[in-house]
Motif scaffolding. Structure first.
Motif, PDB file in Angstrom:
ATOM      1  N   LYS A  38       0.815  -1.211   0.000  1.00 34.13           N
ATOM      2  CA  LYS A  38       0.000   0.000   0.000  1.00 34.13           C
ATOM      3  C   LYS A  38       0.851   1.264   0.000  1.00 34.13           C
ATOM      4  O   LYS A  38       0.315   2.365  -0.175  1.00 34.13           O
ATOM      5  CB  LYS A  38      -0.928  -0.008   1.212  1.00 34.13           C
ATOM      6  CG  LYS A  38      -1.998  -1.100   1.158  1.00 34.13           C
ATOM      7  CD  LYS A  38      -2.939  -0.996   2.342  1.00 34.13           C
ATOM      8  CE  LYS A  38      -4.025  -2.073   2.260  1.00 34.13           C
ATOM      9  NZ  LYS A  38      -4.957  -1.997   3.425  1.00 34.13           N
ATOM     10  N   SER A  39       2.150   1.113   0.206  1.00 32.09           N
ATOM     11  CA  SER A  39       3.029   2.284   0.223  1.00 32.09           C
ATOM     12  C   SER A  39       3.128   2.878  -1.180  1.00 32.09           C
ATOM     13  O   SER A  39       3.156   2.150  -2.183  1.00 32.09           O
ATOM     14  CB  SER A  39       4.422   1.891   0.722  1.00 32.09           C
ATOM     15  OG  SER A  39       4.351   1.307   2.010  1.00 32.09           O
ATOM     16  N   LYS A  40       3.160   4.184  -1.246  1.00 32.20           N
ATOM     17  CA  LYS A  40       3.223   4.869  -2.537  1.00 32.20           C
ATOM     18  C   LYS A  40       4.687   5.001  -2.978  1.00 32.20           C
ATOM     19  O   LYS A  40       5.403   5.896  -2.547  1.00 32.20           O
ATOM     20  CB  LYS A  40       2.568   6.244  -2.434  1.00 32.20           C
ATOM     21  CG  LYS A  40       1.068   6.170  -2.152  1.00 32.20           C
ATOM     22  CD  LYS A  40       0.444   7.555  -2.077  1.00 32.20           C
ATOM     23  CE  LYS A  40      -1.057   7.471  -1.805  1.00 32.20           C
ATOM     24  NZ  LYS A  40      -1.692   8.809  -1.730  1.00 32.20           N
ATOM     25  N   ILE A  41       5.089   4.066  -3.851  1.00 29.97           N
ATOM     26  CA  ILE A  41       6.471   4.033  -4.339  1.00 29.97           C
ATOM     27  C   ILE A  41       6.442   3.855  -5.848  1.00 29.97           C
ATOM     28  O   ILE A  41       5.692   3.018  -6.369  1.00 29.97           O
ATOM     29  CB  ILE A  41       7.263   2.872  -3.697  1.00 29.97           C
ATOM     30  CG1 ILE A  41       7.190   2.968  -2.167  1.00 29.97           C
ATOM     31  CG2 ILE A  41       8.717   2.887  -4.142  1.00 29.97           C
ATOM     32  CD1 ILE A  41       7.769   1.776  -1.465  1.00 29.97           C
ATOM     33  N   THR A  42       7.242   4.596  -6.560  1.00 25.33           N
ATOM     34  CA  THR A  42       7.259   4.494  -8.019  1.00 25.33           C
ATOM     35  C   THR A  42       7.914   3.191  -8.456  1.00 25.33           C
ATOM     36  O   THR A  42       8.758   2.627  -7.742  1.00 25.33           O
ATOM     37  CB  THR A  42       8.025   5.678  -8.637  1.00 25.33           C
ATOM     38  OG1 THR A  42       9.399   5.604  -8.233  1.00 25.33           O
ATOM     39  CG2 THR A  42       7.428   7.000  -8.201  1.00 25.33           C
ATOM     40  N   GLU A  43       7.534   2.741  -9.630  1.00 23.89           N
ATOM     41  CA  GLU A  43       8.125   1.511 -10.161  1.00 23.89           C
ATOM     42  C   GLU A  43       9.630   1.663 -10.376  1.00 23.89           C
ATOM     43  O   GLU A  43      10.394   0.718 -10.136  1.00 23.89           O
ATOM     44  CB  GLU A  43       7.459   1.134 -11.487  1.00 23.89           C
ATOM     45  CG  GLU A  43       7.942  -0.211 -12.032  1.00 23.89           C
ATOM     46  CD  GLU A  43       7.271  -0.588 -13.331  1.00 23.89           C
ATOM     47  OE1 GLU A  43       7.694  -0.041 -14.379  1.00 23.89           O
ATOM     48  OE2 GLU A  43       6.325  -1.392 -13.309  1.00 23.89           O
ATOM     49  N   ASP A  44      10.063   2.844 -10.799  1.00 23.71           N
ATOM     50  CA  ASP A  44      11.500   3.078 -11.005  1.00 23.71           C
ATOM     51  C   ASP A  44      12.288   2.875  -9.727  1.00 23.71           C
ATOM     52  O   ASP A  44      13.371   2.293  -9.738  1.00 23.71           O
ATOM     53  CB  ASP A  44      11.740   4.496 -11.541  1.00 23.71           C
ATOM     54  CG  ASP A  44      11.317   4.654 -12.993  1.00 23.71           C
ATOM     55  OD1 ASP A  44      11.146   3.610 -13.664  1.00 23.71           O
ATOM     56  OD2 ASP A  44      11.145   5.802 -13.449  1.00 23.71           O
ATOM     57  N   ARG A  45      11.741   3.356  -8.609  1.00 27.07           N
ATOM     58  CA  ARG A  45      12.455   3.178  -7.344  1.00 27.07           C
ATOM     59  C   ARG A  45      12.482   1.705  -6.925  1.00 27.07           C
ATOM     60  O   ARG A  45      13.485   1.200  -6.426  1.00 27.07           O
ATOM     61  CB  ARG A  45      11.809   4.019  -6.227  1.00 27.07           C
ATOM     62  CG  ARG A  45      12.647   3.934  -4.944  1.00 27.07           C
ATOM     63  CD  ARG A  45      11.917   4.390  -3.713  1.00 27.07           C
ATOM     64  NE  ARG A  45      12.608   3.974  -2.513  1.00 27.07           N
ATOM     65  CZ  ARG A  45      12.131   4.115  -1.278  1.00 27.07           C
ATOM     66  NH1 ARG A  45      10.949   4.692  -1.091  1.00 27.07           N
ATOM     67  NH2 ARG A  45      12.819   3.701  -0.244  1.00 27.07           N
ATOM     68  N   ILE A  46      11.354   1.024  -7.125  1.00 23.03           N
ATOM     69  CA  ILE A  46      11.293  -0.400  -6.775  1.00 23.03           C
ATOM     70  C   ILE A  46      12.355  -1.182  -7.545  1.00 23.03           C
ATOM     71  O   ILE A  46      13.095  -1.988  -6.967  1.00 23.03           O
ATOM     72  CB  ILE A  46       9.895  -0.975  -7.070  1.00 23.03           C
ATOM     73  CG1 ILE A  46       8.848  -0.328  -6.159  1.00 23.03           C
ATOM     74  CG2 ILE A  46       9.886  -2.489  -6.870  1.00 23.03           C
ATOM     75  CD1 ILE A  46       7.421  -0.735  -6.469  1.00 23.03           C
ATOM     76  N   ILE A  47      12.439  -0.940  -8.851  1.00 20.30           N
ATOM     77  CA  ILE A  47      13.421  -1.642  -9.682  1.00 20.30           C
ATOM     78  C   ILE A  47      14.841  -1.313  -9.218  1.00 20.30           C
ATOM     79  O   ILE A  47      15.711  -2.193  -9.148  1.00 20.30           O
ATOM     80  CB  ILE A  47      13.226  -1.274 -11.163  1.00 20.30           C
ATOM     81  CG1 ILE A  47      11.884  -1.830 -11.663  1.00 20.30           C
ATOM     82  CG2 ILE A  47      14.377  -1.807 -12.013  1.00 20.30           C
ATOM     83  CD1 ILE A  47      11.516  -1.402 -13.065  1.00 20.30           C
ATOM     84  N   ARG A  48      15.065  -0.049  -8.900  1.00 23.39           N
ATOM     85  CA  ARG A  48      16.391   0.370  -8.429  1.00 23.39           C
ATOM     86  C   ARG A  48      16.763  -0.334  -7.116  1.00 23.39           C
ATOM     87  O   ARG A  48      17.892  -0.816  -6.945  1.00 23.39           O
ATOM     88  CB  ARG A  48      16.426   1.882  -8.256  1.00 23.39           C
ATOM     89  CG  ARG A  48      17.804   2.424  -7.847  1.00 23.39           C
ATOM     90  CD  ARG A  48      17.871   3.938  -7.953  1.00 23.39           C
ATOM     91  NE  ARG A  48      16.960   4.597  -7.011  1.00 23.39           N
ATOM     92  CZ  ARG A  48      15.837   5.210  -7.365  1.00 23.39           C
ATOM     93  NH1 ARG A  48      15.454   5.254  -8.638  1.00 23.39           N
ATOM     94  NH2 ARG A  48      15.071   5.795  -6.456  1.00 23.39           N
ATOM     95  N   GLU A  49      15.810  -0.430  -6.190  1.00 19.56           N
ATOM     96  CA  GLU A  49      16.058  -1.075  -4.905  1.00 19.56           C
ATOM     97  C   GLU A  49      16.332  -2.571  -5.085  1.00 19.56           C
ATOM     98  O   GLU A  49      17.182  -3.150  -4.407  1.00 19.56           O
ATOM     99  CB  GLU A  49      14.855  -0.873  -3.975  1.00 19.56           C
ATOM    100  CG  GLU A  49      14.629   0.556  -3.514  1.00 19.56           C
ATOM    101  CD  GLU A  49      15.658   1.012  -2.488  1.00 19.56           C
ATOM    102  OE1 GLU A  49      16.397   0.162  -1.961  1.00 19.56           O
ATOM    103  OE2 GLU A  49      15.723   2.221  -2.217  1.00 19.56           O
ATOM    104  N   ILE A  50      15.602  -3.189  -6.001  1.00 20.87           N
ATOM    105  CA  ILE A  50      15.817  -4.618  -6.271  1.00 20.87           C
ATOM    106  C   ILE A  50      17.229  -4.853  -6.803  1.00 20.87           C
ATOM    107  O   ILE A  50      17.939  -5.769  -6.362  1.00 20.87           O
ATOM    108  CB  ILE A  50      14.768  -5.140  -7.270  1.00 20.87           C
ATOM    109  CG1 ILE A  50      13.382  -5.156  -6.626  1.00 20.87           C
ATOM    110  CG2 ILE A  50      15.137  -6.547  -7.753  1.00 20.87           C
ATOM    111  CD1 ILE A  50      12.258  -5.474  -7.586  1.00 20.87           C
ATOM    112  N   LYS A  51      17.649  -4.040  -7.749  1.00 23.54           N
ATOM    113  CA  LYS A  51      18.974  -4.203  -8.339  1.00 23.54           C
ATOM    114  C   LYS A  51      20.088  -3.995  -7.311  1.00 23.54           C
ATOM    115  O   LYS A  51      21.123  -4.675  -7.365  1.00 23.54           O
ATOM    116  CB  LYS A  51      19.144  -3.247  -9.516  1.00 23.54           C
ATOM    117  CG  LYS A  51      18.309  -3.627 -10.738  1.00 23.54           C
ATOM    118  CD  LYS A  51      18.543  -2.661 -11.895  1.00 23.54           C
ATOM    119  CE  LYS A  51      17.766  -3.095 -13.134  1.00 23.54           C
ATOM    120  NZ  LYS A  51      17.952  -2.147 -14.277  1.00 23.54           N
TER     121      LYS A  51
END
Length: 252
Positions: A38-51
């Motif tokens: 439910k947290s408002k996080i952009t997809e770009d940030r999610i991908i960056r954090e995963i990498k």
């Protein structure tokens, strides 16, 4: 040809991992960073954090939760951050198809599209179809808690995962806290069950060879059924192994 480690970073793999993790009910539960679906996080940030996690630049953080088992005891689950779960899912999607083709066919624990009902039904069928049979049920107490991570990684190598960078990343993603000593595969993680399954493949292979399961799990011939009692006594008198059927499964 891309190595397995590089495949983890492919865009379609990462986006599939994000979608899969967010579809699980567990994504409602926050890790130590208090981030959930439910947290408002952009997809770009999610991908960056995963990498960052796949490159081992960020340590995995977790918190412990005790879940009642129904018998008065508790199962301790490890809740890691959402981004850590997604990074583990990225790895899982790459290694799972390889491991599935190399695991024992007598293993029913944590396998794709196979539940505990399958081996239980097969065991019941064996009992119904055999007049003389002994059943032995063995439970590995605190199985996850006692498996060494390095030994589990060795099992991955034996089952076809030989990419050194990927193995280092798996070790990094399973090192869930500063207090972790390298023993135990945290329950509640995505990679924990498949690592445990790989480790227990040694038991499956031992049973296959020791009891010649491929041959002995075939239906008994009519003539054998007629003289089975004499055959068992003759084998026992010569210290031979009797026929055995084997099923390993997991209940979570």
């Amino acid at each position: 040809m891309l190595k397995l480690y590089s495949k983890c970073f492919q865009e379609n793999n990462i986006k599939r991992a994000i979608k899969t993790v967010l579809s699980h009910d567990g994504s409602r539960t926050s890790g130590p960073d208090r981030i959930n679906r439910k947290s408002k996080i952009t997809e770009d940030r999610i991908i960056r954090e995963i990498k960052l996690r796949l490159r081992r630049y960020k340590k995995v953080n977790s918190r412990k939760v005790k879940i009642p088992k129904g018998n008065g005891k508790y199962r301790e689950l490890t809740i890691i951050n959402l981004f850590d779960r997604m990074a583990q899912q990225c790895v899982y999607q790459i290694i799972s198809p390889i491991l599935e083709t190399n695991m024992s066919k007598y293993s029913y624990g944590f396998r794709f599209a196979i539940s505990a009902k399958v081996p239980v039904s097969k065991a019941c069928t064996s009992v119904v179809n055999s007049k003389e049979i002994y059943t032995v049920e063995i439970d590995f107490e605190k199985c996850f808690d006692n498996i060494p991570l390095d030994k589990a990684l060795d099992s991955l190598r034996q089952l076809g995962i030989n990419d050194g960078k990927l193995l280092k990343t798996i070790k990094h993603l399973m090192w869930t806290s500063k207090e972790y000593s390298g023993v135990g595969l945290s329950q509640g993680t995505i990679l924990g069950p498949i690592l445990a399954n790989c480790y227990l493949t040694k038991l499956d292979r031992f049973m296959e060879m020791e009891f010649n399961l491929d041959k002995n799990n075939e239906p008994y011939h009519e003539n054998y059924q007629r003289h089975k009692g004499h055959w068992i006594q003759w084998n026992l008198s010569r210290n031979k192994k009797i026929r055995c059927k084997y099923y390993r499964y997991a209940v979570v």
